[in-house]
Write a protein that holds these residues in place. Structure first.
Motif, PDB file in Angstrom:
ATOM      1  N   ASP A   1       2.808 -12.163  17.817  1.00  0.00           N
ATOM      2  CA  ASP A   1       2.051 -12.688  16.678  1.00  0.00           C
ATOM      3  C   ASP A   1       1.595 -11.579  15.750  1.00  0.00           C
ATOM      4  O   ASP A   1       1.728 -11.663  14.522  1.00  0.00           O
ATOM      5  CB  ASP A   1       0.797 -13.432  17.185  1.00  0.00           C
ATOM      6  CG  ASP A   1       1.134 -14.841  17.635  1.00  0.00           C
ATOM      7  OD1 ASP A   1       2.326 -15.209  17.542  1.00  0.00           O
ATOM      8  OD2 ASP A   1       0.210 -15.545  18.080  1.00  0.00           O
ATOM      9  N   LEU A   2       1.046 -10.541  16.348  1.00  0.00           N
ATOM     10  CA  LEU A   2       0.529  -9.450  15.536  1.00  0.00           C
ATOM     11  C   LEU A   2       1.658  -8.757  14.779  1.00  0.00           C
ATOM     12  O   LEU A   2       1.516  -8.404  13.604  1.00  0.00           O
ATOM     13  CB  LEU A   2      -0.212  -8.462  16.440  1.00  0.00           C
ATOM     14  CG  LEU A   2      -0.891  -7.274  15.771  1.00  0.00           C
ATOM     15  CD1 LEU A   2      -1.671  -7.706  14.548  1.00  0.00           C
ATOM     16  CD2 LEU A   2      -1.804  -6.584  16.753  1.00  0.00           C
TER      17      LEU A   2
ATOM     18  N   LEU B   1       2.458  -8.990   6.086  1.00  0.00           N
ATOM     19  CA  LEU B   1       1.585  -8.301   5.135  1.00  0.00           C
ATOM     20  C   LEU B   1       2.289  -7.149   4.434  1.00  0.00           C
ATOM     21  O   LEU B   1       2.176  -6.957   3.224  1.00  0.00           O
ATOM     22  CB  LEU B   1       0.357  -7.742   5.855  1.00  0.00           C
ATOM     23  CG  LEU B   1      -0.794  -8.695   6.174  1.00  0.00           C
ATOM     24  CD1 LEU B   1      -1.893  -7.944   6.893  1.00  0.00           C
ATOM     25  CD2 LEU B   1      -1.329  -9.312   4.882  1.00  0.00           C
ATOM     26  N   LEU B   2       2.997  -6.315   5.259  1.00  0.00           N
ATOM     27  CA  LEU B   2       3.477  -5.046   4.732  1.00  0.00           C
ATOM     28  C   LEU B   2       4.863  -5.149   4.109  1.00  0.00           C
ATOM     29  O   LEU B   2       5.231  -4.324   3.271  1.00  0.00           O
ATOM     30  CB  LEU B   2       3.477  -3.995   5.855  1.00  0.00           C
ATOM     31  CG  LEU B   2       2.085  -3.710   6.441  1.00  0.00           C
ATOM     32  CD1 LEU B   2       2.199  -2.843   7.676  1.00  0.00           C
ATOM     33  CD2 LEU B   2       1.193  -3.059   5.386  1.00  0.00           C
TER      34      LEU B   2
ATOM     35  N   ASP C   1      -1.441   4.311   8.433  1.00  0.00           N
ATOM     36  CA  ASP C   1      -2.797   4.120   8.975  1.00  0.00           C
ATOM     37  C   ASP C   1      -2.977   2.704   9.504  1.00  0.00           C
ATOM     38  O   ASP C   1      -3.595   2.483  10.555  1.00  0.00           O
ATOM     39  CB  ASP C   1      -3.846   4.389   7.886  1.00  0.00           C
ATOM     40  CG  ASP C   1      -3.927   5.863   7.497  1.00  0.00           C
ATOM     41  OD1 ASP C   1      -3.400   6.704   8.257  1.00  0.00           O
ATOM     42  OD2 ASP C   1      -4.540   6.170   6.461  1.00  0.00           O
ATOM     43  N   ILE C   2      -2.438   1.715   8.746  1.00  0.00           N
ATOM     44  CA  ILE C   2      -2.607   0.326   9.175  1.00  0.00           C
ATOM     45  C   ILE C   2      -1.777   0.026  10.411  1.00  0.00           C
ATOM     46  O   ILE C   2      -2.266  -0.568  11.385  1.00  0.00           O
ATOM     47  CB  ILE C   2      -2.236  -0.620   8.016  1.00  0.00           C
ATOM     48  CG1 ILE C   2      -3.272  -0.479   6.887  1.00  0.00           C
ATOM     49  CG2 ILE C   2      -2.131  -2.054   8.502  1.00  0.00           C
ATOM     50  CD1 ILE C   2      -2.889  -1.214   5.621  1.00  0.00           C
TER      51      ILE C   2
ATOM     52  N   TYR D   1      -5.936   0.478  18.063  1.00  0.00           N
ATOM     53  CA  TYR D   1      -7.171  -0.300  18.277  1.00  0.00           C
ATOM     54  C   TYR D   1      -6.981  -1.301  19.405  1.00  0.00           C
ATOM     55  O   TYR D   1      -7.840  -1.451  20.270  1.00  0.00           O
ATOM     56  CB  TYR D   1      -7.557  -1.012  16.989  1.00  0.00           C
ATOM     57  CG  TYR D   1      -8.834  -1.810  17.085  1.00  0.00           C
ATOM     58  CD1 TYR D   1     -10.074  -1.191  17.051  1.00  0.00           C
ATOM     59  CD2 TYR D   1      -8.801  -3.200  17.213  1.00  0.00           C
ATOM     60  CE1 TYR D   1     -11.251  -1.922  17.128  1.00  0.00           C
ATOM     61  CE2 TYR D   1      -9.969  -3.947  17.290  1.00  0.00           C
ATOM     62  CZ  TYR D   1     -11.190  -3.295  17.246  1.00  0.00           C
ATOM     63  OH  TYR D   1     -12.345  -4.018  17.338  1.00  0.00           O
ATOM     64  N   ARG D   2      -5.819  -1.972  19.378  1.00  0.00           N
ATOM     65  CA  ARG D   2      -5.520  -2.877  20.489  1.00  0.00           C
ATOM     66  C   ARG D   2      -5.538  -2.130  21.816  1.00  0.00           C
ATOM     67  O   ARG D   2      -6.066  -2.611  22.815  1.00  0.00           O
ATOM     68  CB  ARG D   2      -4.129  -3.504  20.282  1.00  0.00           C
ATOM     69  CG  ARG D   2      -4.120  -4.650  19.273  1.00  0.00           C
ATOM     70  CD  ARG D   2      -4.585  -5.927  19.969  1.00  0.00           C
ATOM     71  NE  ARG D   2      -4.504  -7.078  19.091  1.00  0.00           N
ATOM     72  CZ  ARG D   2      -3.728  -8.138  19.308  1.00  0.00           C
ATOM     73  NH1 ARG D   2      -2.926  -8.153  20.364  1.00  0.00           N
ATOM     74  NH2 ARG D   2      -3.752  -9.155  18.494  1.00  0.00           N
TER      75      ARG D   2
ATOM     76  N   PRO E   1       0.812  -1.209   0.000  1.00  0.00           N
ATOM     77  CA  PRO E   1       0.000   0.000   0.000  1.00  0.00           C
ATOM     78  C   PRO E   1       0.847   1.261   0.000  1.00  0.00           C
ATOM     79  O   PRO E   1       2.032   1.211   0.302  1.00  0.00           O
ATOM     80  CB  PRO E   1      -0.776  -0.110   1.317  1.00  0.00           C
ATOM     81  CG  PRO E   1      -0.116  -1.144   2.119  1.00  0.00           C
ATOM     82  CD  PRO E   1       0.868  -1.861   1.283  1.00  0.00           C
TER      83      PRO E   1
ATOM     84  N   PHE F   1      -0.370   2.148  12.758  1.00  0.00           N
ATOM     85  CA  PHE F   1      -0.799   2.838  13.974  1.00  0.00           C
ATOM     86  C   PHE F   1      -2.238   2.487  14.328  1.00  0.00           C
ATOM     87  O   PHE F   1      -2.598   2.395  15.490  1.00  0.00           O
ATOM     88  CB  PHE F   1      -0.649   4.352  13.795  1.00  0.00           C
ATOM     89  CG  PHE F   1       0.781   4.777  13.658  1.00  0.00           C
ATOM     90  CD1 PHE F   1       1.692   4.477  14.676  1.00  0.00           C
ATOM     91  CD2 PHE F   1       1.240   5.435  12.543  1.00  0.00           C
ATOM     92  CE1 PHE F   1       3.030   4.859  14.558  1.00  0.00           C
ATOM     93  CE2 PHE F   1       2.566   5.818  12.428  1.00  0.00           C
ATOM     94  CZ  PHE F   1       3.465   5.529  13.433  1.00  0.00           C
ATOM     95  N   GLY F   2      -3.065   2.265  13.302  1.00  0.00           N
ATOM     96  CA  GLY F   2      -4.441   1.873  13.562  1.00  0.00           C
ATOM     97  C   GLY F   2      -4.499   0.609  14.389  1.00  0.00           C
ATOM     98  O   GLY F   2      -5.231   0.524  15.379  1.00  0.00           O
ATOM     99  N   THR F   3      -3.709  -0.384  13.979  1.00  0.00           N
ATOM    100  CA  THR F   3      -3.738  -1.653  14.702  1.00  0.00           C
ATOM    101  C   THR F   3      -3.247  -1.486  16.140  1.00  0.00           C
ATOM    102  O   THR F   3      -3.838  -2.015  17.087  1.00  0.00           O
ATOM    103  CB  THR F   3      -2.882  -2.687  13.948  1.00  0.00           C
ATOM    104  OG1 THR F   3      -3.280  -2.700  12.582  1.00  0.00           O
ATOM    105  CG2 THR F   3      -3.057  -4.061  14.553  1.00  0.00           C
TER     106      THR F   3
ATOM    107  N   ASP G   1       4.408 -10.154  13.790  1.00  0.00           N
ATOM    108  CA  ASP G   1       4.770 -11.037  12.675  1.00  0.00           C
ATOM    109  C   ASP G   1       3.793 -10.893  11.516  1.00  0.00           C
ATOM    110  O   ASP G   1       4.193 -10.770  10.354  1.00  0.00           O
ATOM    111  CB  ASP G   1       4.791 -12.496  13.153  1.00  0.00           C
ATOM    112  CG  ASP G   1       5.963 -12.762  14.090  1.00  0.00           C
ATOM    113  OD1 ASP G   1       6.901 -11.914  14.123  1.00  0.00           O
ATOM    114  OD2 ASP G   1       5.951 -13.791  14.785  1.00  0.00           O
ATOM    115  N   ASP G   2       2.504 -10.911  11.825  1.00  0.00           N
ATOM    116  CA  ASP G   2       1.506 -10.829  10.758  1.00  0.00           C
ATOM    117  C   ASP G   2       1.587  -9.515  10.015  1.00  0.00           C
ATOM    118  O   ASP G   2       1.461  -9.457   8.792  1.00  0.00           O
ATOM    119  CB  ASP G   2       0.096 -11.022  11.348  1.00  0.00           C
ATOM    120  CG  ASP G   2      -0.236 -12.509  11.506  1.00  0.00           C
ATOM    121  OD1 ASP G   2       0.523 -13.338  10.988  1.00  0.00           O
ATOM    122  OD2 ASP G   2      -1.256 -12.834  12.143  1.00  0.00           O
ATOM    123  N   LEU G   3       1.783  -8.412  10.780  1.00  0.00           N
ATOM    124  CA  LEU G   3       1.862  -7.109  10.120  1.00  0.00           C
ATOM    125  C   LEU G   3       3.054  -7.050   9.176  1.00  0.00           C
ATOM    126  O   LEU G   3       2.956  -6.573   8.044  1.00  0.00           O
ATOM    127  CB  LEU G   3       1.966  -5.988  11.167  1.00  0.00           C
ATOM    128  CG  LEU G   3       0.640  -5.524  11.773  1.00  0.00           C
ATOM    129  CD1 LEU G   3       0.886  -4.502  12.873  1.00  0.00           C
ATOM    130  CD2 LEU G   3      -0.266  -4.931  10.688  1.00  0.00           C
TER     131      LEU G   3
END
Lengths: 192, 192, 192, 192
Positions: free
Chosen positions: B179-180, B187-188, B159-160, B167-168, B152, B162-164, B182-184
């Motif tokens: 885990d999160l 993805l990015l 946004d993704i 939100y947490r 992106p 800091f948003g994540t 790693d996933d981020l």
DNA sequence: TGCTAAGCGAGACGGTACGTCTTGTCTTCCG
DNA sequence: CGGAAGACAAGACGTACCGTCTCGCTTAGCA
């Protein structure tokens, strides 16, 4: 459980409606920060005690008012693919977050949830968790279809989706837009 | 421009420190919701007017106190690749958001930013924008290296990310975890 | 006009009494100059707003408290002659002005009447004019009897009588005494 | 003992004058009740400490300012008879009390004298006693002439004269007038 | 000429009290 | 008994002044 008539005068539906309406109007006019219970009672033509009897805080009035006004169910109808379902979900969400009055209301409720722990629990249960469950329906359907990417895990998809929406609402005050929807779908439901 | 001495009694650094300290302590003890300027003044042994003279609201005291306490620069040192840089940034962020006192502080400030528009502007400028700029350094470096995925777009990455994190912090109250992260990163900044 | 019951909770007579009592006690203990509304409210166990709702200033509280305590009617019973009536009036007055607490109260109210014009009007109407009217009854009776000297004019008699009493109270702080009473009677109601 | 020059910078006569002037002007403009030391200092272009160094209260500033402005000596020149001396004294007094600015000033000072005991002592010594002494000169002269009525006693004459003047000033707010002067002279210095 | 000492304008300081606002409870009457 | 009205105790709000305290700067007499 409630079918047996209660003793005494029944709750006035007119007062309830007037209170919810007055709270929404006042919040829109003067902002959540200047909203007071006295003001709501005066605008609604309702005794203060009537409000304290039925709602634990002004945030709870708005939570109920918001729930009544915009029934917040998002469409989880089957669009044939995870990608299409996700797009529909995101577009409905960004419709919602773009409505200025509603965005202001959600900002205020999320703020109050940080300051008042007990309201925070009610807000999570009544709003945030329902939204996650709606997304969970889409993800479950994709898993049954074999349509769901291995990573990220379902809970983390929700964190990313809702995180991005809320961050835009709370931190940048720019609403969700089509570009962001496209990028999120590209990341979470890639074509290949 | 200011090096010429001002007339009049100079500002008391002791009072400033005492106020910041008292505000942090009280917020930790009784929570932001029950924090009052009167209480801060009393705890700090400082006149109320001294507080009103220098800070426009209790949130601004905490903003300055937080900025002083945890100097919030995140490491943007070069780790050789976008992926490694991003991992370092996320791990530092989740370190920060995991510190319970600091997380509570940030929750309160983000909440106040929703309720008080003017504080919101100051909070965005003093904290949120600085964090985005730190991430922008990493992204610029990746672009120079030719290391950055096409999508992106950089702003949306922020946004993704800091948003994540937010939100947490705000909605689920579970801190960012490995885990999160790693996933981020998966993805990015995908490997291939 | 007021006989129909007002809606809402009626005024608390207990709070009214407690406020008046607390004001009198505090004024006696610390003096009018150090008397504060906050102090009265605290001593009376009453909210500040309850005081502001019913009295426009601390002087008005004391005016009402004084009026309640020493019902300030002076005897105007007929003693058979202007001379005897006047003596009775003066002796009652000097009794009153000799009571130390009452003299302090009157000093404070007269002082406040100079500083706060609106309270001055209320004080004149509620106290000073009533006293002049009492003296006017005596003078009218004397006129009907043909007992009244041609000069000075009735209004000027009042100026002299009350002027002397107040001057002693405010300026010399010596109370009215028997000598002064004798001399005033000798001047204003001579035997021959 | 003081004629030897003090060490250090001498007192600024300009600041003293500016303070007195500012106090009189402000008192006339906004009334004694709203007069503040901060306001006087600002208007005079003078530091607050400079005022506190030289005057114990705002009333003392006005007392000095009034004494400077209208040098308050009343004529005690010999007019040949007690009656004529008394008339001259009363007419000078009522001239003074009729000047509106001066009457307001005296009202405020008498009021403050009731509220602040220590200022009361200074006001009595600096103003009230001086006026009584002026009248005493007239009475002494009459006694030497054999011109003085047996009653009332000299001190009581002063109580009646000043009492009437002050009562008119404080309580009725009508200035002394010619009728009252005539009646007082008729009472205190009868022709026969 | 430089030193010492006090006064100067300015303005921040710790405080007190103000008068207002809001909260959540209570007490009355009406329907 | 529910509800409207509104008084109540409590206490935080932001403001205004208080009287004190530093600042750096005069402005004098003394050395």
């Amino acid at each position: 459980m409630n079918e047996g008539r209660m003793p005494g005068r029944p709750r006035s539906e007119a007062s309830r409606q007037a209170t919810l309406m007055a709270a929404l109007e006042l919040a829109a006019e003067i902002g959540y920060g200047r909203l007071t219970i006295e003001g709501i009672a005066a605008r609604a033509g309702v005794g203060k005690q009537t409000i304290y009897r039925w709602w634990p805080s002004k945030a709870d009035i708005l939570l109920e008012a918001g729930a009544a006004k915009a029934d917040l169910r998002v469409p989880v109808t089957d669009h044939g693919s995870y990608r299409a379902d996700l797009r529909a979900f995101l577009e409905a969400s960004y419709q919602m977050a773009s409505h200025p009055g509603l965005a202001d209301l959600l900002r205020a409720l999320m703020a109050e949830a940080q300051i008042d722990r007990e309201f925070g629990d009610r807000f999570r249960a009544a709003f945030l968790e329902r939204r996650r469950e709606a997304l969970a329906v889409i993800i479950d359907r994709a898993r049954e279809r074999g349509d769901l990417p291995a990573r990220p895990a379902p809970g983390i998809v929700a964190d990313i989706v809702f995180g991005t929406i809320w961050y835009r609402t709370l931190a940048t005050r720019r609403p969700l837009d089509a570009d962001l929807v496209d990028d999120l779908i590209g990341l979470l439901a890639p074509t290949s």
